[in-house]
Scaffold this active site. Structure first.
Site, PDB file in Angstrom:
ATOM      1  N   GLU A  34       0.852  -1.189   0.000  1.00  0.00           N
ATOM      2  CA  GLU A  34       0.000   0.000   0.000  1.00  0.00           C
ATOM      3  C   GLU A  34       0.884   1.233   0.000  1.00  0.00           C
ATOM      4  O   GLU A  34       1.755   1.369   0.861  1.00  0.00           O
ATOM      5  CB  GLU A  34      -0.900   0.037   1.243  1.00  0.00           C
TER       6      GLU A  34
ATOM      7  N   ASP B  63      -5.697   9.605   9.680  1.00  0.00           N
ATOM      8  CA  ASP B  63      -4.400   9.061  10.064  1.00  0.00           C
ATOM      9  C   ASP B  63      -3.905   9.650  11.371  1.00  0.00           C
ATOM     10  O   ASP B  63      -4.140  10.821  11.680  1.00  0.00           O
ATOM     11  CB  ASP B  63      -3.382   9.312   8.945  1.00  0.00           C
TER      12      ASP B  63
END
Length: 265
Positions: A48, A59
């Site tokens: 990824e 995040d």
């Protein structure tokens, strides 16, 4: 069968797929390419790549800082495609998934984005902040170039949305094992097990689990129930910590990747 689907199809029954995450362009684009090579050598089945963005709301601090560094360095979506294309010159088996936010894709344009992703060798796309109900247009375009559209499922995802996701998702389902942002601390394996069973009743796709997996021990526990183990913050943290010593950075990332991939396969 897509390259991403084949990764899961070809994986032996008791061997789980290892999906490491790194931020594209962190400590330089050449460094990203070298990290990708190291990850493959140490057991990565899918990589990824985080696409730099200035407001990574899903995040945690470690990955957010990596986005700040790459945005400051001017890393663009086109740069990400360049790295993937270079990687594809020597590797045609490891699947590549781009994980990021909608704004850079909208700026690039849906069709140009899909074309560039396909031409560079991208296999899957995950858009963190795109509601599935608004994703049909992009899905059609990605389908047209053979790219899988991956979606997040959280512990709070309702059954009705799972039913809808079954009609639009492809490649695999990314189950967010924690309520919160990437890099969160507490992993409740009973919660993970319960929700994986719930997802399997509705969606016939492999399930990867991410958020909260920091080391080989937590990876092994999750692998008992998931089809894939996704590790991001721990790896990105090593890139940050050893940014001034690339040799040590590559060694540390390789060691952690090998430790995780070995224990889940």
């Amino acid at each position: 069968m897509s390259r991403l689907s084949r990764v899961f199809f070809d994986s032996p029954k008791n061997h789980k797929v290892f999906i490491p995450f790194i931020t594209a362009g962190d400590s330089g684009l050449d460094n990203t390419f070298e990290l990708m090579q190291v990850l493959v050598k140490n057991g990565a089945d899918v990589i990824e790549l985080g696409v730099p963005f200035s407001d990574p709301m899903a995040d945690g601090p470690v990955i957010s800082r990596s986005y700040e560094r790459t945005v400051k360095d001017g890393v663009s979506l086109s740069d990400v495609f360049t790295v993937v294309k270079k990687f594809r010159q020597t590797n045609n088996t490891t699947a590549i998934v781009l994980m990021g936010y909608l704004n850079p894709i909208e700026v690039f344009g849906y069709q140009p984005f899909a074309n560039a992703a396909s031409e560079s060798g991208v296999d899957g796309v995950l858009v963190v902040d795109m509601p599935p109900e608004e994703a049909y247009g992009l899905k059609q375009i990605l389908d047209g170039v053979g790219i899988n559209f991956i979606f997040l499922v959280a512990p709070t995802t309702m059954d009705e949305r799972l039913v809808f996701l079954a009609t639009i998702a492809s490649g695999f389902i990314y189950f967010v094992s924690l309520k919160g942002v990437t890099g969160a601390e507490y992993l409740d394996i009973n919660l993970v097990k319960t929700h994986i069973l719930r997802i399997r009743q509705v969606i016939d796709l492999p399930i990867g689990v991410g958020f909260g997996i920091k080391d080989a021990i937590s990876a092994k526990i999750v692998s008992e129930y998931a089809d894939a183990v996704i590790v991001g913050s721990s790896l990105v943290g090593l890139v940050e910590r050893y940014a001034n010593d690339r040799t040590k950075m590559l060694a540390k990332v390789g060691y952690l990747a090998n430790e995780i991939s070995t224990i889940i396969k």
